[in-house]
Design an enzyme around this catalytic site. Structure first.
Site, short mmCIF file in Angstrom:
data_model
loop_
_atom_site.label_atom_id
_atom_site.label_comp_id
_atom_site.label_asym_id
_atom_site.label_seq_id
_atom_site.Cartn_x
_atom_site.Cartn_y
_atom_site.Cartn_z
CG ASP A 107 2.58 7.17 -4.98
OD1 ASP A 107 3.02 6.66 -6.02
OD2 ASP A 107 2.19 6.51 -4.00
N1 URA Z 1 5.45 3.72 -1.84
C1 URA Z 1 4.29 4.35 -2.10
O1 URA Z 1 3.22 3.81 -1.85
N2 URA Z 1 4.34 5.56 -2.65
C2 URA Z 1 5.49 6.22 -2.93
O2 URA Z 1 5.46 7.35 -3.43
C3 URA Z 1 6.69 5.55 -2.64
C4 URA Z 1 6.64 4.31 -2.10
#
Ligand code: URA
Length: 242
Positions: A107
């Site tokens: 993310d």
């Molecule tokens: N899980 C999440 O919620 N975000 C990420 O970036 C990776 C795994």
């Protein structure tokens, strides 16, 4: 025998200009194969066993590129985006000739281990849920994480938006308090998976960092935003994933 390739394509792919520019270099007598000057751009050569030189300098050939990045916040794991900077914006231009892309997503506000490559097989190994590759994350959670959450993660968590029950996940508590520090190990990579797993047990992730993918750990010497090419032994750790 290695795959044969047109000389102008190989030189152009290695970043020495467009096909037209390379053809012109060849016409000018600047290019040799095994120390014999060539004048024909359509000559096919072996990128592995033939030695190509431009003006006497060896052209190093690599088909694949493998980069480990400690992804910083504020960048998205994509090759292009209209609104945000992407992780490719961080890379030196010399890597872009390989047309790399992130192998899986973190993310925009997640930091940590991201592999950027142009190797499709390796990418498949990393992201395919069938491979059940363990991805470890360090997370800071609002609230006191306890035994009931450990148990819930062990049983897998139901993600209602997708009507999907996750594989069993491991939750280790490093520090318990108003803000808890935990290590989460999951085998899939659903959208916002770690955040949504905590949401399902009524908790919120306030910070998330990926520590490892399979046997490959994030190099602790890489600060956020730093990157380096993977070493041979590290590439093998990812390739060994079956
Ligand atoms: N899980 C999440 O919620 N975000 C990420 O970036 C990776 C795994």
């Amino acid at each position: 025998m290695s795959k044969m390739m047109r000389i102008d394509k190989l030189i152009s792919n290695m970043g020495y200009g467009s096909r037209k520019e390379v053809k012109s270099l060849i016409k000018q007598g600047e290019v040799s194969v095994n120390d014999i000057l060539i004048d024909n751009s359509s000559v096919k050569i072996s990128p592995i066993s033939d030695i190509v030189k431009i003006a006497g300098e060896i052209v190093e050939y690599k088909e694949h590129i493998y980069i480990m990045m400690n992804k910083p916040k504020g960048y998205i794991s994509a090759t292009e985006d209209n609104m945000h900077k992407t992780v490719l914006d961080i890379l030196d231009e010399k890597y872009l000739i390989y047309r790399p892309y992130p192998a899986g997503r973190l993310d925009i506000d997640t930091t940590g281990l991201l592999i950027i490559t142009n190797d499709g097989d390796l990418t498949h190994n990393i992201i395919s849920p069938k491979k059940e590759i363990v991805k470890r994350y360090e997370a800071y959670i609002q609230g006191r994480v306890g035994e009931s959450e450990i148990e819930a993660f062990k049983n897998g968590i139901y993600l209602d938006k997708e009507d999907y029950h996750t594989l069993p996940a491991k939750l280790e508590i490093i520090q318990r308090g108003e803000i808890s520090k935990v290590i989460v190990s999951i085998k899939e990579g659903k959208y916002h998976q770690v955040k949504r797993m905590f949401e399902s047990v009524g908790m919120r992730v306030i910070d998330l960092k990926r520590l490892s993918i399979g046997w490959l750990d994030l190099d602790e010497d890489l600060a956020e935003g730093d990157y380096r090419e993977l070493e041979e032994s590290e590439i093998n750790k990812l390739i060994q994933i079956k």
